[in-house]
Design a protein around this motif. Structure first.
Motif, PDB file in Angstrom:
ATOM      1  N   ILE A  28       0.860  -1.185   0.000  1.00  5.06           N
ATOM      2  CA  ILE A  28       0.000   0.000   0.000  1.00  5.06           C
ATOM      3  C   ILE A  28       0.897   1.235   0.000  1.00  5.06           C
ATOM      4  O   ILE A  28       1.852   1.319   0.775  1.00  5.06           O
ATOM      5  N   VAL A  29       0.592   2.202  -0.877  1.00  2.14           N
ATOM      6  CA  VAL A  29       1.377   3.431  -0.946  1.00  2.14           C
ATOM      7  C   VAL A  29       0.537   4.587  -0.426  1.00  2.14           C
ATOM      8  O   VAL A  29      -0.634   4.728  -0.787  1.00  2.14           O
ATOM      9  N   GLN A  30       1.145   5.391   0.421  1.00  2.00           N
ATOM     10  CA  GLN A  30       0.452   6.544   1.010  1.00  2.00           C
ATOM     11  C   GLN A  30       1.230   7.827   0.714  1.00  2.00           C
ATOM     12  O   GLN A  30       2.458   7.857   0.842  1.00  2.00           O
ATOM     13  N   GLY A  31       0.506   8.870   0.323  1.00  5.57           N
ATOM     14  CA  GLY A  31       1.105  10.188   0.194  1.00  5.57           C
ATOM     15  C   GLY A  31       0.979  10.929   1.512  1.00  5.57           C
ATOM     16  O   GLY A  31      -0.068  10.887   2.154  1.00  5.57           O
ATOM     17  N   LEU A  32       2.042  11.599   1.936  1.00  5.62           N
ATOM     18  CA  LEU A  32       2.044  12.299   3.220  1.00  5.62           C
ATOM     19  C   LEU A  32       1.821  13.789   2.991  1.00  5.62           C
ATOM     20  O   LEU A  32       2.614  14.450   2.317  1.00  5.62           O
ATOM     21  N   VAL A  33       0.740  14.304   3.554  1.00  3.32           N
ATOM     22  CA  VAL A  33       0.343  15.700   3.349  1.00  3.32           C
ATOM     23  C   VAL A  33       0.104  16.365   4.697  1.00  3.32           C
ATOM     24  O   VAL A  33      -0.497  15.766   5.597  1.00  3.32           O
ATOM     25  N   TYR A  34       0.580  17.602   4.847  1.00  2.00           N
ATOM     26  CA  TYR A  34       0.319  18.360   6.062  1.00  2.00           C
ATOM     27  C   TYR A  34      -1.061  19.012   5.977  1.00  2.00           C
ATOM     28  O   TYR A  34      -1.370  19.703   5.022  1.00  2.00           O
ATOM     29  N   SER A  35      -1.859  18.755   7.011  1.00  2.89           N
ATOM     30  CA  SER A  35      -3.195  19.340   7.096  1.00  2.89           C
ATOM     31  C   SER A  35      -3.451  19.749   8.531  1.00  2.89           C
ATOM     32  O   SER A  35      -3.348  18.923   9.448  1.00  2.89           O
ATOM     33  N   ASN A  36      -3.754  21.045   8.750  1.00  2.00           N
ATOM     34  CA  ASN A  36      -3.957  21.574  10.099  1.00  2.00           C
ATOM     35  C   ASN A  36      -2.759  21.285  10.995  1.00  2.00           C
ATOM     36  O   ASN A  36      -2.903  20.864  12.155  1.00  2.00           O
ATOM     37  N   ASN A  37      -1.582  21.497  10.425  1.00  4.74           N
ATOM     38  CA  ASN A  37      -0.312  21.310  11.141  1.00  4.74           C
ATOM     39  C   ASN A  37      -0.071  19.863  11.560  1.00  4.74           C
ATOM     40  O   ASN A  37       0.736  19.600  12.462  1.00  4.74           O
ATOM     41  N   LYS A  38      -0.773  18.941  10.943  1.00 10.43           N
ATOM     42  CA  LYS A  38      -0.576  17.521  11.215  1.00 10.43           C
ATOM     43  C   LYS A  38      -0.290  16.786   9.914  1.00 10.43           C
ATOM     44  O   LYS A  38      -0.830  17.126   8.868  1.00 10.43           O
ATOM     45  N   LEU A  39       0.572  15.775  10.016  1.00 11.04           N
ATOM     46  CA  LEU A  39       0.910  14.972   8.846  1.00 11.04           C
ATOM     47  C   LEU A  39      -0.158  13.907   8.634  1.00 11.04           C
ATOM     48  O   LEU A  39      -0.429  13.098   9.522  1.00 11.04           O
ATOM     49  N   LYS A  40      -0.765  13.921   7.465  1.00  9.25           N
ATOM     50  CA  LYS A  40      -1.856  13.000   7.146  1.00  9.25           C
ATOM     51  C   LYS A  40      -1.445  12.063   6.021  1.00  9.25           C
ATOM     52  O   LYS A  40      -0.874  12.491   5.022  1.00  9.25           O
ATOM     53  N   ALA A  41      -1.702  10.782   6.205  1.00  8.16           N
ATOM     54  CA  ALA A  41      -1.376   9.776   5.188  1.00  8.16           C
ATOM     55  C   ALA A  41      -2.605   9.511   4.330  1.00  8.16           C
ATOM     56  O   ALA A  41      -3.655   9.102   4.837  1.00  8.16           O
ATOM     57  N   ILE A  42      -2.481   9.734   3.029  1.00  4.89           N
ATOM     58  CA  ILE A  42      -3.579   9.519   2.090  1.00  4.89           C
ATOM     59  C   ILE A  42      -3.194   8.407   1.129  1.00  4.89           C
ATOM     60  O   ILE A  42      -2.144   8.465   0.477  1.00  4.89           O
ATOM     61  N   GLU A  43      -4.039   7.400   1.045  1.00  3.05           N
ATOM     62  CA  GLU A  43      -3.715   6.265   0.178  1.00  3.05           C
ATOM     63  C   GLU A  43      -3.682   6.696  -1.280  1.00  3.05           C
ATOM     64  O   GLU A  43      -4.587   7.358  -1.772  1.00  3.05           O
ATOM     65  N   SER A  44      -2.619   6.292  -1.962  1.00  2.00           N
ATOM     66  CA  SER A  44      -2.477   6.635  -3.374  1.00  2.00           C
ATOM     67  C   SER A  44      -2.416   5.408  -4.273  1.00  2.00           C
ATOM     68  O   SER A  44      -2.328   5.545  -5.499  1.00  2.00           O
ATOM     69  N   GLY A  45      -2.491   4.205  -3.704  1.00  2.42           N
ATOM     70  CA  GLY A  45      -2.512   3.014  -4.534  1.00  2.42           C
ATOM     71  C   GLY A  45      -2.203   1.742  -3.772  1.00  2.42           C
ATOM     72  O   GLY A  45      -1.615   1.784  -2.686  1.00  2.42           O
ATOM     73  N   GLN A  46      -2.638   0.615  -4.341  1.00  5.71           N
ATOM     74  CA  GLN A  46      -2.335  -0.714  -3.813  1.00  5.71           C
ATOM     75  C   GLN A  46      -1.956  -1.626  -4.966  1.00  5.71           C
ATOM     76  O   GLN A  46      -2.568  -1.572  -6.031  1.00  5.71           O
ATOM     77  N   PHE A  47      -0.953  -2.457  -4.763  1.00  7.19           N
ATOM     78  CA  PHE A  47      -0.559  -3.410  -5.797  1.00  7.19           C
ATOM     79  C   PHE A  47       0.201  -4.567  -5.160  1.00  7.19           C
ATOM     80  O   PHE A  47       0.478  -4.550  -3.953  1.00  7.19           O
ATOM     81  N   SER A  48       0.524  -5.570  -5.961  1.00  6.61           N
ATOM     82  CA  SER A  48       1.248  -6.749  -5.476  1.00  6.61           C
ATOM     83  C   SER A  48       2.374  -7.098  -6.432  1.00  6.61           C
ATOM     84  O   SER A  48       2.328  -6.761  -7.620  1.00  6.61           O
ATOM     85  N   THR A  49       3.371  -7.786  -5.899  1.00  8.11           N
ATOM     86  CA  THR A  49       4.436  -8.296  -6.763  1.00  8.11           C
ATOM     87  C   THR A  49       3.929  -9.529  -7.503  1.00  8.11           C
ATOM     88  O   THR A  49       2.941 -10.151  -7.107  1.00  8.11           O
ATOM     89  N   ASP A  50       4.614  -9.880  -8.583  1.00  8.58           N
ATOM     90  CA  ASP A  50       4.235 -11.085  -9.329  1.00  8.58           C
ATOM     91  C   ASP A  50       4.940 -12.306  -8.742  1.00  8.58           C
ATOM     92  O   ASP A  50       5.531 -12.238  -7.661  1.00  8.58           O
ATOM     93  N   SER A  51       4.908 -13.413  -9.447  1.00  9.16           N
ATOM     94  CA  SER A  51       5.480 -14.664  -8.945  1.00  9.16           C
ATOM     95  C   SER A  51       6.986 -14.600  -8.770  1.00  9.16           C
ATOM     96  O   SER A  51       7.580 -15.448  -8.101  1.00  9.16           O
ATOM     97  N   SER A  52       7.627 -13.603  -9.377  1.00 11.96           N
ATOM     98  CA  SER A  52       9.085 -13.456  -9.267  1.00 11.96           C
ATOM     99  C   SER A  52       9.504 -12.301  -8.362  1.00 11.96           C
ATOM    100  O   SER A  52      10.697 -12.026  -8.212  1.00 11.96           O
TER     101      SER A  52
END
Length: 239
Positions: free
Chosen positions: A53-77
């Motif tokens: 899971i990838v999250q973008g970190l953004v400051y909001s109201n002087n707090k760091l907020k993690a917003i999901e920007s995508g989900q993926f998986s590796t292949d068989s290799s």
């Protein structure tokens, strides 16, 4: 006075231009195609079907907020290709590797600059788990009752947070007395025969901290071990 004002205007224009160059290079919207692999730290082989899971970190109201920007998986290799959605205002991204019985939860932080620079050849290495069994046996008959506390860490990470443990206990366990730490396991007795089953980092130093309270005195004992992967690692503590 006019010359001074003109100089100040030129100075601020110059500063604004430099700031624009520095920040304008970071595209905070759109998508970024990323490619890479996830490997085992020791064997260097790819880890298949690893969820990320990838999250973008953004400051909001002087707090760091993690917003999901995508989900993926590796292949068989152990390789992956993905079009990542960039979050507006996010200049840092968390790559969160979902844990399981073989690998722990790991969060890898990357700046947007590094992410864009290495987008086509990203590489992440993960440390694998090793099984650990802790066997406790109280053989002393004097005094009638004493107290034993235990806490452990692997590669500097508290064991209880690293992986859930299972305890098979004969005797009493309690973590509410606060003799050492709220996170300690505690045996009060009597007849104590316990087995703890858990996982720690393979090929990394694991430390077990024992506190024995007996006859009004405290005894501190430290065990340092290195658990091997794919091996039945067992620690015995008899007191």
């Amino acid at each position: 006075m006019r010359k001074a004002n003109l100089a100040n205007i030129k100075f601020f224009i110059c500063i604004a231009f430099v700031w624009g160059v520095l920040t304008g290079c970071l595209k905070t919207e759109g998508t970024l195609k990323i490619k890479g692999k996830v490997i085992d730290e020791s064997t260097k082989t790819g880890i298949p079907w690893k969820n990320i899971i990838v999250q973008g970190l953004v400051y909001s109201n002087n707090k760091l907020k993690a917003i999901e920007s995508g989900q993926f998986s590796t292949d068989s290799s152990g390789y992956f290709t993905y079009s990542l959605r960039k979050i507006k205002g996010a200049y840092d991204y968390n790559f969160c590797f979902i844990g399981n019985s073989k690998y722990p939860v790991i969060i890898n932080k990357m700046t947007l600059i590094d992410l864009e620079k290495n987008a086509k050849y990203l590489s992440f290495s993960l440390s694998r788990f090793a099984d650990l069994t802790i066997k406790i046996n109280r053989k002393s008959r004097k005094p009638v009752c004493d107290t034993l506390c235990l806490i452990w860490e692997s590669n500097g990470v508290y064991g209880g947070n690293l992986y859930p443990y299972k305890i098979y206990n004969y005797g009493r366990t309690d973590n509410s007395f606060g003799l050492s730490s709220q996170k300690d396991l505690m045996w009060i007795g009597g007849d104590v025969i316990s087995t703890i089953s858990t996982k720690v980092f393979a090929d990394k130093k694991t430390r077990l901290f024992w506190d024995l309270y007996r006859s009004g005195k405290r005894m501190e004992i430290l065990d340092t071990i290195t658990c091997k992967r794919d091996f039945a690692n067992i620690v015995y503590f008899t007191y």
